[in-house]
Scaffold this active site. Structure first.
Site, PDB file in Angstrom:
ATOM      1  N   GLU A  76      24.880  61.171 -19.725  1.00 51.69           N
ATOM      2  CA  GLU A  76      26.227  60.541 -20.033  1.00 51.69           C
ATOM      3  C   GLU A  76      26.297  59.406 -20.373  1.00 51.69           C
ATOM      4  OE1 GLU A  76      29.402  62.144 -17.213  1.00 51.69           O
ATOM      5  OE2 GLU A  76      30.217  59.986 -17.098  1.00 51.69           O
ATOM      6  N   ASP A  78      29.044  56.138 -20.676  1.00 48.03           N
ATOM      7  CA  ASP A  78      30.563  55.724 -20.039  1.00 48.03           C
ATOM      8  C   ASP A  78      31.220  54.431 -20.612  1.00 48.03           C
ATOM      9  OD1 ASP A  78      30.419  58.186 -18.937  1.00 48.03           O
ATOM     10  OD2 ASP A  78      29.925  57.077 -17.045  1.00 48.03           O
ATOM     11  N   GLU A  80      34.516  53.027 -19.078  1.00 51.32           N
ATOM     12  CA  GLU A  80      35.559  53.585 -18.147  1.00 51.32           C
ATOM     13  C   GLU A  80      36.600  51.854 -18.072  1.00 51.32           C
ATOM     14  OE1 GLU A  80      33.720  56.583 -15.367  1.00 51.32           O
ATOM     15  OE2 GLU A  80      33.639  54.451 -14.490  1.00 51.32           O
TER      16      GLU A  80
END
Length: 192
Positions: A76, A78, A80
Site C-alpha cells: 500500500e 498512502d 492520508e
C-alpha cells in the site's frame, strides 16, 4: 453511535473522477462501495503515475481522514489527510507498506488552505522509487532499498482508492481532538 458515525462519513464522499494513469472516466473506471467508505478503481496497476485533484473537508474536520492511496495484497502507498480543528493547518500523513510491513510514515504540513480550492496530489510509483507530490512539487521520495533489507512494493499490482472515514482515536493531535458530529456531514471533493 459508531454505526451512525460510519454512516455519516460514508455517505458524504462526493466523487467527480478518480485518478488513473491515463485519461480517467469516473463511471467507467471506478466501483463505488459506500458501505465500505471508499471508491476504488476497477483495474489494477503495476507502477504508474496517479494524479488526483482534491478539495478537503472545510472548517472543523477534526477526527476525520480523507485518503488517496493505492493498495494490492499486502502492499500500500498512502496519502492520508488528517482532519483538523478550524484555523489549523492540515497534516498530510504518508506511508508505504511492502509485504505487510509499514512503519515508513512521514508527515507534512500543507503551506496552503486545501479546503479553498482543488489541488493535485500525485503518487509516482516505479521499480526504483515512490514520489509523493503536491501540485507537481515533490514532497517525499521513498527509494527502493531492498538491497539493504528494506521491503519495497514492486511485485503486486494495486488498485487506486479514495475514502473519507472517522479516525478520531488517532487522526487529530494524536487522538486528543475528537470528531464533533454536530459538524457533520463532512464533505471532501475529488476530481481529475
Amino acid at each position: 453511535m459508531a454505526n451512525l458515525a460510519v454512516a455519516a462519513v460514508s455517505v458524504v464522499v462526493l466523487m467527480a473522477c478518480l485518478a488513473a494513469p491515463s485519461a480517467a472516466n469516473f463511471y467507467r473506471d471506478t466501483q463505488t462501495t459506500f458501505g465500505n467508505d471508499r471508491v476504488k478503481s476497477k483495474k489494477e496497476y503495476l507502477f504508474g503515475r496517479f494524479d488526483l485533484q482534491l478539495k478537503l473537508v472545510p472548517d472543523n474536520s477534526a477526527g476525520t481522514v480523507t485518503t488517496f492511496y493505492v493498495r494490492g495484497g499486502h502492499d500500500e502507498i498512502d496519502f492520508e489527510f488528517l482532519g483538523n480543528a478550524s484555523g489549523l493547518p492540515y497534516t498530510i500523513h504518508t506511508n508505504v507498506f511492502a509485504q505487510g510491513k509499514g512503519n515508513k510514515e512521514q508527515q507534512f504540513r500543507l503551506w496552503f488552505d486545501p479546503t479553498a480550492a482543488f489541488h493535485t496530489y500525485s503518487i509516482v510509483w516505479n521499480p526504483n522509487r515512490i514520489i509523493f507530490m503536491v501540485d507537481n512539487s515533490p514532497m517525499r521520495v521513498f527509494n527502493n532499498h531492498e538491497a539493504i533489507g528494506i521491503p519495497f512494493p514492486k511485485n503486486q499490482a494495486m488498485r487506486v482508492y479514495c475514502s473519507l472515514w472517522n479516525a478520531d482515536d488517532w487522526a487529530t493531535q494524536g487522538g486528543r481532538v475528537k470528531t464533533d458530529w454536530t459538524k457533520a456531514p463532512f464533505v471532501a471533493f475529488y476530481r481529475n
